[in-house]
Design an enzyme around this catalytic site. Structure first.
Site, PDB file in Angstrom:
ATOM      1  CB  SER A 197       5.561 -35.315  27.360  1.00  0.00           C
ATOM      2  OG  SER A 197       5.749 -36.410  26.482  1.00  0.00           O
ATOM      3  CG  HIS A 211       0.777 -35.557  26.259  1.00  0.00           C
ATOM      4  ND1 HIS A 211      -0.311 -35.086  25.553  1.00  0.00           N
ATOM      5  CD2 HIS A 211       1.672 -35.975  25.325  1.00  0.00           C
ATOM      6  CE1 HIS A 211      -0.084 -35.209  24.253  1.00  0.00           C
ATOM      7  NE2 HIS A 211       1.116 -35.740  24.089  1.00  0.00           N
ATOM      8  CG  ASP A 216       3.435 -38.550  23.387  1.00  0.00           C
ATOM      9  OD1 ASP A 216       4.236 -37.998  24.176  1.00  0.00           O
ATOM     10  OD2 ASP A 216       2.588 -37.936  22.724  1.00  0.00           O
ATOM     11  CG  MET A 237       4.288 -42.561  18.990  1.00  0.00           C
ATOM     12  SD  MET A 237       5.944 -41.884  18.804  1.00  0.00           S
ATOM     13  CE  MET A 237       5.819 -40.392  19.795  1.00  0.00           C
ATOM     14  CG  HIS A 297      -0.666 -37.339  21.085  1.00  0.00           C
ATOM     15  ND1 HIS A 297       0.529 -36.678  20.912  1.00  0.00           N
ATOM     16  CD2 HIS A 297      -1.273 -37.349  19.863  1.00  0.00           C
ATOM     17  CE1 HIS A 297       0.633 -36.300  19.641  1.00  0.00           C
ATOM     18  NE2 HIS A 297      -0.430 -36.689  18.987  1.00  0.00           N
ATOM     19  CG  MET A 349       0.944 -39.502  17.564  1.00  0.00           C
ATOM     20  SD  MET A 349       2.499 -38.963  18.289  1.00  0.00           S
ATOM     21  CE  MET A 349       2.236 -39.452  19.994  1.00  0.00           C
ATOM     22  CG  MET A 396       1.094 -32.841  16.265  1.00  0.00           C
ATOM     23  SD  MET A 396       1.512 -33.365  17.945  1.00  0.00           S
ATOM     24  CE  MET A 396       3.275 -33.573  17.852  1.00  0.00           C
ATOM     25  N   GLY A 420       6.529 -38.102  16.588  1.00  0.00           N
ATOM     26  CA  GLY A 420       7.406 -39.265  16.518  1.00  0.00           C
ATOM     27  C   GLY A 420       8.492 -39.289  17.568  1.00  0.00           C
ATOM     28  CG  PHE A 421      11.585 -39.139  17.158  1.00  0.00           C
ATOM     29  CD1 PHE A 421      11.207 -38.968  15.829  1.00  0.00           C
ATOM     30  CD2 PHE A 421      12.054 -40.385  17.555  1.00  0.00           C
ATOM     31  CE1 PHE A 421      11.314 -40.007  14.915  1.00  0.00           C
ATOM     32  CE2 PHE A 421      12.171 -41.427  16.651  1.00  0.00           C
ATOM     33  CZ  PHE A 421      11.799 -41.244  15.318  1.00  0.00           C
ATOM     34  N   GLY A 434      12.306 -34.044  22.081  1.00  0.00           N
ATOM     35  CA  GLY A 434      13.597 -33.386  21.878  1.00  0.00           C
ATOM     36  C   GLY A 434      13.814 -32.725  20.522  1.00  0.00           C
ATOM     37  CG  ASP A 476       2.646 -32.934  21.872  1.00  0.00           C
ATOM     38  OD1 ASP A 476       2.118 -34.025  21.589  1.00  0.00           O
ATOM     39  OD2 ASP A 476       3.714 -32.837  22.514  1.00  0.00           O
ATOM     40  N   GLY A 477       5.200 -30.296  21.494  1.00  0.00           N
ATOM     41  CA  GLY A 477       6.452 -30.340  20.775  1.00  0.00           C
ATOM     42  C   GLY A 477       7.297 -29.118  21.074  1.00  0.00           C
ATOM     43  N   GLY A 528       7.655 -31.350  27.968  1.00  0.00           N
ATOM     44  CA  GLY A 528       8.575 -32.475  27.861  1.00  0.00           C
ATOM     45  C   GLY A 528      10.013 -32.101  28.139  1.00  0.00           C
ATOM     46  CB  SER A 529      13.082 -33.198  26.396  1.00  0.00           C
ATOM     47  OG  SER A 529      12.783 -32.632  25.128  1.00  0.00           O
TER      48      SER A 529
HETATM   49  C1  DX5 Z   1       6.045 -36.185  19.994  1.00  0.00           C
HETATM   50  C2  DX5 Z   1       5.104 -36.293  21.163  1.00  0.00           C
HETATM   51  C3  DX5 Z   1       5.368 -35.272  22.235  1.00  0.00           C
HETATM   52  C4  DX5 Z   1       6.777 -35.314  22.836  1.00  0.00           C
HETATM   53  C5  DX5 Z   1       7.125 -33.935  23.340  1.00  0.00           C
HETATM   54  O1  DX5 Z   1       5.512 -36.861  18.898  1.00  0.00           O
HETATM   55  O2  DX5 Z   1       3.761 -36.173  20.731  1.00  0.00           O
HETATM   56  O3  DX5 Z   1       4.389 -35.381  23.251  1.00  0.00           O
HETATM   57  O4  DX5 Z   1       6.837 -36.215  23.859  1.00  0.00           O
HETATM   58  O5  DX5 Z   1       8.466 -33.912  23.714  1.00  0.00           O
HETATM   59  P1  DX5 Z   1       9.300 -32.529  23.712  1.00  0.00           P
HETATM   60  O6  DX5 Z   1       8.607 -31.633  24.665  1.00  0.00           O
HETATM   61  O7  DX5 Z   1      10.644 -32.943  24.160  1.00  0.00           O
HETATM   62  O8  DX5 Z   1       9.256 -31.981  22.318  1.00  0.00           O
HETATM   63 ZN    ZN Z   2       2.211 -36.001  22.296  1.00  0.00          ZN
END
Ligand code: DX5
Ligand code: ZN
Length: 223
Positions: free
Chosen positions: A10, A35, A37, A39, A68, A70, A139, A144-145, A147, A178-179, A200-201
């Site tokens: 991500s 990936h 994101d 938004m 992705h 959004m 999802m 949206g975020f 972490g 994802d998430g 991701g994180s």
């Molecule tokens: C959230 C994003 C994800 C996000 C994943 O809306 O679509 O791609 O970056 O981050 P982690 O892996 O930290 O949940």
């Molecule tokens: Zn994503």
């Protein structure tokens, strides 16, 4: 049919000033997709990466993108991303009343259409678009975020989706998650039928490991 596992880092979790170093590590470790994101502050309560970032990233690497979206009414904005052949592009089922039209635009561009479902969206919304998609993005957090913590019910939703697709003869349709795809969660998600992992994180960019060690550890968890 067990689909090959793929990792999609991500990019919103990458420190901007470390982008080139990270891309080099991804290329050295055969990462499948990046990936991205996007938004719009309407579909999600946040703004992230946009068209310029996508264009610049394509100049930096040949690793295909997994975009992705959004954003609301993506059918009117897909042209802004200059979509490339074999890229994944996902739109949210909840973001427009013209879902099939948007998926067709992606397919006509030679890219791979992916439909994204929020945690509360039922799987049977897919009933009439199975021929229009190459993958489903489940999802596992609310979009949206980065972490956030995994929504537990989404783990079982992965296996329900895999069975739903296989029973209808769509065993080739991939499942992306994802998430909060941590090393532990990734293993469970893989067992339940996911094969593309947005990292991701809580895995690749966790503070505990250097990037290459984290990639190795995640590869082990999903293989
Ligand atoms: C959230 C994003 C994800 C996000 C994943 O809306 O679509 O791609 O970056 O981050 P982690 O892996 O930290 O949940
Ligand atoms: Zn994503």
């Amino acid at each position: 049919m067990k689909l090959n596992p793929k990792i999609a880092p991500s990019m919103m979790c990458v420190n901007l000033f470390e982008t080139e170093r990270c891309i080099k590590a991804f290329e050295e470790n055969d990462i499948s997709y990046l990936h991205i994101d996007v938004m719009d502050g309407v579909f999600t309560p946040n703004f992230t990466l946009g068209t310029d970032y996508v264009r610049q990233l394509r100049n930096l690497t040949d690793i295909p993108l997994d975009i992705h979206l959004m954003i609301t009414n993506p059918e009117n904005k897909l042209g802004w991303f200059d979509i490339k052949k074999d890229e994944y592009v996902s739109i949210h089922f909840e973001s427009t009343c013209h879902v099939q039209r948007a998926l067709k635009i992606i397919k006509d561009a030679g890219a791979k259409p992916m439909i994204a479902l929020n945690p509360a969206t039922p799987i049977n919304v897919l009933d009439h678009i199975l021929d229009d998609i190459d993958a489903v993005l489940l999802m596992t957090v609310n979009p949206g975020f980065a972490g956030q913590a995994l929504i537990p019910s989404t783990l079982e939703k992965i296996s329900v989706l895999r069975e739903y697709l296989d029973k209808r003869g769509y065993g080739g349709i991939e499942i992306e998650v994802d998430g909060n795809v941590s090393f532990e969660n990734a293993e469970k998600m893989r067992k339940n039928g996911a094969n593309i992992f947005v990292a991701g994180s809580s895995s690749l960019f966790s503070k505990d490991l250097d990037l290459s060690s984290a990639i190795d550890k995640l590869k082990k968890a999903i293989t």
